[in-house]
Design a protein around this motif. Structure first.
Motif, PDB file in Angstrom:
ATOM      1  N   GLU A 158      49.713  -7.586  -8.273  1.00 31.72           N
ATOM      2  CA  GLU A 158      49.063  -6.991  -7.178  1.00 31.72           C
ATOM      3  C   GLU A 158      48.847  -5.444  -7.613  1.00 31.72           C
ATOM      4  O   GLU A 158      48.111  -4.848  -7.114  1.00 31.72           O
ATOM      5  N   LYS A 159      49.927  -4.658  -8.181  1.00 31.18           N
ATOM      6  CA  LYS A 159      50.133  -3.326  -8.819  1.00 31.18           C
ATOM      7  C   LYS A 159      48.911  -3.136  -9.645  1.00 31.18           C
ATOM      8  O   LYS A 159      48.191  -2.014  -9.536  1.00 31.18           O
ATOM      9  N   SER A 160      48.688  -3.911 -10.389  1.00 27.20           N
ATOM     10  CA  SER A 160      47.827  -3.876 -11.639  1.00 27.20           C
ATOM     11  C   SER A 160      46.365  -4.051 -10.961  1.00 27.20           C
ATOM     12  O   SER A 160      45.349  -3.159 -11.332  1.00 27.20           O
ATOM     13  N   LEU A 161      45.947  -4.998 -10.151  1.00 27.86           N
ATOM     14  CA  LEU A 161      44.807  -5.110  -9.383  1.00 27.86           C
ATOM     15  C   LEU A 161      44.413  -3.891  -8.792  1.00 27.86           C
ATOM     16  O   LEU A 161      43.181  -3.187  -8.663  1.00 27.86           O
ATOM     17  N   LYS A 162      45.190  -3.194  -8.114  1.00 29.13           N
ATOM     18  CA  LYS A 162      45.205  -1.964  -7.243  1.00 29.13           C
ATOM     19  C   LYS A 162      44.873  -0.846  -8.354  1.00 29.13           C
ATOM     20  O   LYS A 162      43.888   0.045  -8.082  1.00 29.13           O
ATOM     21  N   PHE A 163      45.434  -0.988  -9.288  1.00 32.61           N
ATOM     22  CA  PHE A 163      45.263   0.228 -10.219  1.00 32.61           C
ATOM     23  C   PHE A 163      44.033   0.207 -10.887  1.00 32.61           C
ATOM     24  O   PHE A 163      43.255   1.250 -11.004  1.00 32.61           O
ATOM     25  N   TYR A 164      43.318  -0.892 -11.285  1.00 25.91           N
ATOM     26  CA  TYR A 164      42.153  -1.189 -12.077  1.00 25.91           C
ATOM     27  C   TYR A 164      40.975  -1.097 -10.965  1.00 25.91           C
ATOM     28  O   TYR A 164      39.886  -0.531 -11.380  1.00 25.91           O
ATOM     29  N   ASP A 165      41.136  -1.186  -9.765  1.00 24.76           N
ATOM     30  CA  ASP A 165      40.492  -1.049  -8.533  1.00 24.76           C
ATOM     31  C   ASP A 165      40.167   0.661  -8.484  1.00 24.76           C
ATOM     32  O   ASP A 165      39.135   1.063  -8.284  1.00 24.76           O
ATOM     33  N   ASP A 166      41.215   1.153  -8.240  1.00 29.78           N
ATOM     34  CA  ASP A 166      41.531   2.686  -7.657  1.00 29.78           C
ATOM     35  C   ASP A 166      41.055   3.390  -8.849  1.00 29.78           C
ATOM     36  O   ASP A 166      40.285   4.169  -8.615  1.00 29.78           O
ATOM     37  N   ALA A 167      41.402   3.278 -10.089  1.00 32.20           N
ATOM     38  CA  ALA A 167      41.320   4.125 -11.178  1.00 32.20           C
ATOM     39  C   ALA A 167      39.903   3.889 -11.702  1.00 32.20           C
ATOM     40  O   ALA A 167      39.447   4.737 -12.385  1.00 32.20           O
ATOM     41  N   LEU A 168      39.418   2.546 -11.995  1.00 33.60           N
ATOM     42  CA  LEU A 168      38.325   2.274 -12.864  1.00 33.60           C
ATOM     43  C   LEU A 168      37.081   1.488 -11.738  1.00 33.60           C
ATOM     44  O   LEU A 168      36.093   1.397 -12.686  1.00 33.60           O
ATOM     45  N   GLY A 169      37.649   1.220 -10.685  1.00 37.91           N
ATOM     46  CA  GLY A 169      36.401   0.540 -10.127  1.00 37.91           C
ATOM     47  C   GLY A 169      36.340  -0.940 -10.396  1.00 37.91           C
ATOM     48  O   GLY A 169      35.257  -1.622 -10.173  1.00 37.91           O
ATOM     49  N   LEU A 170      37.109  -1.539 -11.266  1.00 39.29           N
ATOM     50  CA  LEU A 170      37.001  -2.827 -11.780  1.00 39.29           C
ATOM     51  C   LEU A 170      37.510  -3.920 -10.744  1.00 39.29           C
ATOM     52  O   LEU A 170      38.561  -3.562  -9.953  1.00 39.29           O
ATOM     53  N   LYS A 171      36.709  -4.834 -10.218  1.00 37.88           N
ATOM     54  CA  LYS A 171      37.011  -5.803  -9.263  1.00 37.88           C
ATOM     55  C   LYS A 171      37.116  -7.149  -9.948  1.00 37.88           C
ATOM     56  O   LYS A 171      36.401  -7.695 -10.832  1.00 37.88           O
ATOM     57  N   PRO A 172      37.931  -8.112  -9.196  1.00 36.37           N
ATOM     58  CA  PRO A 172      38.190  -9.469  -9.653  1.00 36.37           C
ATOM     59  C   PRO A 172      36.633 -10.276  -9.495  1.00 36.37           C
ATOM     60  O   PRO A 172      35.959 -10.135  -8.593  1.00 36.37           O
ATOM     61  N   VAL A 173      36.263 -10.847 -10.755  1.00 40.12           N
ATOM     62  CA  VAL A 173      34.965 -11.713 -10.502  1.00 40.12           C
ATOM     63  C   VAL A 173      35.257 -13.361 -10.626  1.00 40.12           C
ATOM     64  O   VAL A 173      34.576 -14.165 -10.156  1.00 40.12           O
ATOM     65  N   ARG A 174      36.419 -13.590 -11.119  1.00 42.09           N
ATOM     66  CA  ARG A 174      36.868 -15.148 -11.251  1.00 42.09           C
ATOM     67  C   ARG A 174      38.217 -15.045 -11.366  1.00 42.09           C
ATOM     68  O   ARG A 174      38.844 -14.125 -11.839  1.00 42.09           O
ATOM     69  N   GLU A 175      39.092 -16.363 -11.225  1.00 42.54           N
ATOM     70  CA  GLU A 175      40.522 -16.504 -11.404  1.00 42.54           C
ATOM     71  C   GLU A 175      40.730 -17.927 -11.537  1.00 42.54           C
ATOM     72  O   GLU A 175      39.775 -18.674 -11.319  1.00 42.54           O
ATOM     73  N   LYS A 176      41.731 -17.850 -12.270  1.00 41.43           N
ATOM     74  CA  LYS A 176      42.273 -19.296 -12.939  1.00 41.43           C
ATOM     75  C   LYS A 176      43.921 -19.437 -12.536  1.00 41.43           C
ATOM     76  O   LYS A 176      44.525 -18.458 -12.654  1.00 41.43           O
ATOM     77  N   ASN A 177      44.233 -20.508 -11.711  1.00 44.12           N
ATOM     78  CA  ASN A 177      45.654 -20.695 -11.326  1.00 44.12           C
ATOM     79  C   ASN A 177      46.046 -21.714 -11.960  1.00 44.12           C
ATOM     80  O   ASN A 177      45.745 -22.985 -11.863  1.00 44.12           O
ATOM     81  N   ALA A 178      47.382 -21.833 -12.383  1.00 44.14           N
ATOM     82  CA  ALA A 178      47.744 -22.732 -12.872  1.00 44.14           C
ATOM     83  C   ALA A 178      48.376 -23.595 -11.678  1.00 44.14           C
ATOM     84  O   ALA A 178      48.922 -23.458 -10.690  1.00 44.14           O
ATOM     85  N   GLU A 179      48.206 -25.132 -11.766  1.00 41.03           N
ATOM     86  CA  GLU A 179      48.696 -26.003 -10.724  1.00 41.03           C
ATOM     87  C   GLU A 179      50.138 -25.911 -10.319  1.00 41.03           C
ATOM     88  O   GLU A 179      50.484 -26.054  -9.238  1.00 41.03           O
TER      89      GLU A 179
END
Length: 125
Positions: free
Chosen positions: A14-35
């Protein structure tokens, strides 16, 4: 062959997602979760290119990653270098500046270095 994505392992997703959005405008486009919930992969995009940054979070990882001498980096360019630089300075994330080359580096929450350069840097003579 063409580039697909690059990976950074992160301790606090969550901290990394916030950083990459706030600092660089990078947004999640897809994800994969282990079962079993043991890992999560979140791919970030810039909304302009197909290249993605994969953030890998491992549930059982508690200690910071050893990045060695950090002799690698991810590079992004911007149309508004001065405004981006000012924003990153205000965020306190600028770690190295090379004024003669017209670039600087920021650091993410896990210690990865990211180079910021003007979009037209390679077209100037």
């Amino acid at each position: 062959m063409r580039f697909e994505h690059f990976n950074f392992n992160v301790l606090d997703l969550e901290k990394s997602l916030k950083f990459y959005d706030d600092a660089l405008g990078l947004k999640p486009v897809r994800e994969k979760n282990a079962e079993d919930g043991s890992f999560k992969l979140v791919y970030l995009g810039d909304g302009q290119t197909d290249f993605q940054l994969e953030l890998t979070w491992l549930r059982d990882r508690k200690e910071p990653y050893n990045l060695g001498e950090c002799e690698f980096h991810l590079a992004l360019n911007t149309d508004d270098y001065e405004a981006t630089y000012k924003k990153h300075k205000e965020m306190g994330i600028v770690i190295f500046e090379n004024h003669s080359m017209g670039i600087y580096f920021i650091i993410d929450p896990d210690g990865y270095w990211i180079e910021i350069l003007p979009r037209d840097r390679h077209t100037k003579k």
